[in-house]
Design an enzyme around this catalytic site. Structure first.
Site, PDB file in Angstrom:
ATOM      1  N   ASP A  21       0.823  -1.206   0.000  1.00  0.00           N
ATOM      2  CA  ASP A  21       0.000   0.000   0.000  1.00  0.00           C
ATOM      3  C   ASP A  21       0.859   1.259   0.000  1.00  0.00           C
ATOM      4  O   ASP A  21       0.483   2.277  -0.594  1.00  0.00           O
ATOM      5  CB  ASP A  21      -0.908  -0.025   1.233  1.00  0.00           C
ATOM      6  CG  ASP A  21      -2.011   1.015   1.173  1.00  0.00           C
ATOM      7  OD1 ASP A  21      -2.234   1.588   0.094  1.00  0.00           O
ATOM      8  OD2 ASP A  21      -2.661   1.247   2.207  1.00  0.00           O
ATOM      9  N   CYS A 247      -3.736   6.483  -1.795  1.00  0.00           N
ATOM     10  CA  CYS A 247      -4.539   5.682  -2.725  1.00  0.00           C
ATOM     11  C   CYS A 247      -4.525   6.372  -4.072  1.00  0.00           C
ATOM     12  O   CYS A 247      -4.925   7.540  -4.168  1.00  0.00           O
ATOM     13  CB  CYS A 247      -5.970   5.536  -2.218  1.00  0.00           C
ATOM     14  SG  CYS A 247      -7.035   4.668  -3.393  1.00  0.00           S
TER      15      CYS A 247
END
Length: 308
Positions: A21, A247
């Site tokens: 991530d 993100c």
């Protein structure tokens, strides 16, 4: 000095997401060898769950296009470290299984807009896509984590109703996931909201023991939200070494909760993690040098400045 507080767990499992991530949001591609060393250094600091990479099509996440090359370079850790990988569909699962992966994760959304932007599907269509993935993984005795993003707020839809989140979460777990990670993708959660969502999930049959929390620190609330989750009985917390990440499909999503900041708080509460904060800080400082910028983690900055 550790000063324990009542009503908190004795031990917390940190689900380290920096290598996946964290690095997926980098503008430049990190060399495979650097990623592999990063994972090994994280393991050397005592982390025992390290999300290694993603088997998403390279077109969508080019920063992780080297999954096939990277995973064999970290497989030597598999006897002592859980190395989950993200898979989007059956094709991704097959790629991961071919390399010996034993833990996978699927990535869903609590909102329609983000499901469309991130998966190019509706919520219903994404769950239908995950169903055969989870079924096949369970047949092969593969541990499955279900990520659920936008659990508190969505940049396009605004605040997300608790009932809506619980509904999608329950459907995701009913597919057969072993655990659920609740994502505050844009960092808008506050402690009362966290407690209310966890309580509603418990009433719906999703216990705290099956839940991990994944907070972003956009408004500086990640640690406060984590503390609220711990009070509710959650013992799995996602964090990213050095605070890396965001993100790519939600521009308002800033960095993840920094693992060092989390460990500093947990150490101070006398909660066991098995993590050596000094080695972890050195690892994040090392990676920050490779990325060409200082770590956003307050603890990394504080301890690095103290040592210098």
């Amino acid at each position: 000095m550790a000063v324990p507080a009542e009503g908190l767990p004795a031990r917390v499992r940190i689900h380290e997401v920096g290598a996946r991530d964290g690095l997926q949001n980098e503008k430049t591609v990190v060399p495979t060898e650097v990623k592999a060393e990063f994972v090994h250094r994280l393991a050397g600091a005592g982390l025992r769950t390290i999300e290694a990479t993603s088997f998403v099509h390279p077109k969508w996440v080019p920063q992780l296009a080297d999954a096939e090359q990277l995973f064999p370079l970290v497989q030597d850790l598999a006897d002592t470290v859980a190395l989950p990988v993200l898979v989007p569909n059956e094709r991704g699962l097959d790629r991961a299984l071919a390399l010996g992966a034993r833990r996978i994760a699927v990535f869903g959304s609590a909102t329609e807009t983000f499901a469309s932007r991130n998966l190019n599907r509706t919520v219903d269509e994404s769950l239908a896509m995950f169903e055969p993935v989870v079924a096949k993984a369970r047949t092969d005795r593969i541990h499955v984590r279900g990520y659920l993003s936008m659990c508190f707020g969505d940049p396009w839809e605004g605040p997300v109703p608790i009932r809506q989140v619980v509904g999608v979460a329950k459907r995701l777990m009913d597919l057969g996931c072993d655990e659920l990670s609740l994502g505050d993708t844009i960092g808008v959660a506050t402690p009362g909201h966290v407690r209310a969502l966890l309580a509603a999930l418990g009433e719906a049959g999703v216990p705290a023991s099956a839940i991990g929390v994944h907070f972003h620190d956009t408004y500086g609330q990640a640690l406060a939200n984590t503390y609220a989750a711990l009070q509710h009985g959650v013992t799995t917390v996602d964090a990213s070494a050095g605070g890396l990440g965001g993100c790519p499909y939600a521009k308002s999503a800033t960095g993840n909760l920094a693992t060092e900041d989390l460990v500093w708080m947990l150490d101070g509460l006398g909660i066991e993690t098995g993590v050596d904060l000094g080695r972890l800080t050195a690892t994040s400082a090392w990676m920050a040098e490779r990325l060409g910028r200082p770590s956003p983690s307050r603890t990394v900055r504080a301890l690095s400045h103290k040592e210098s």
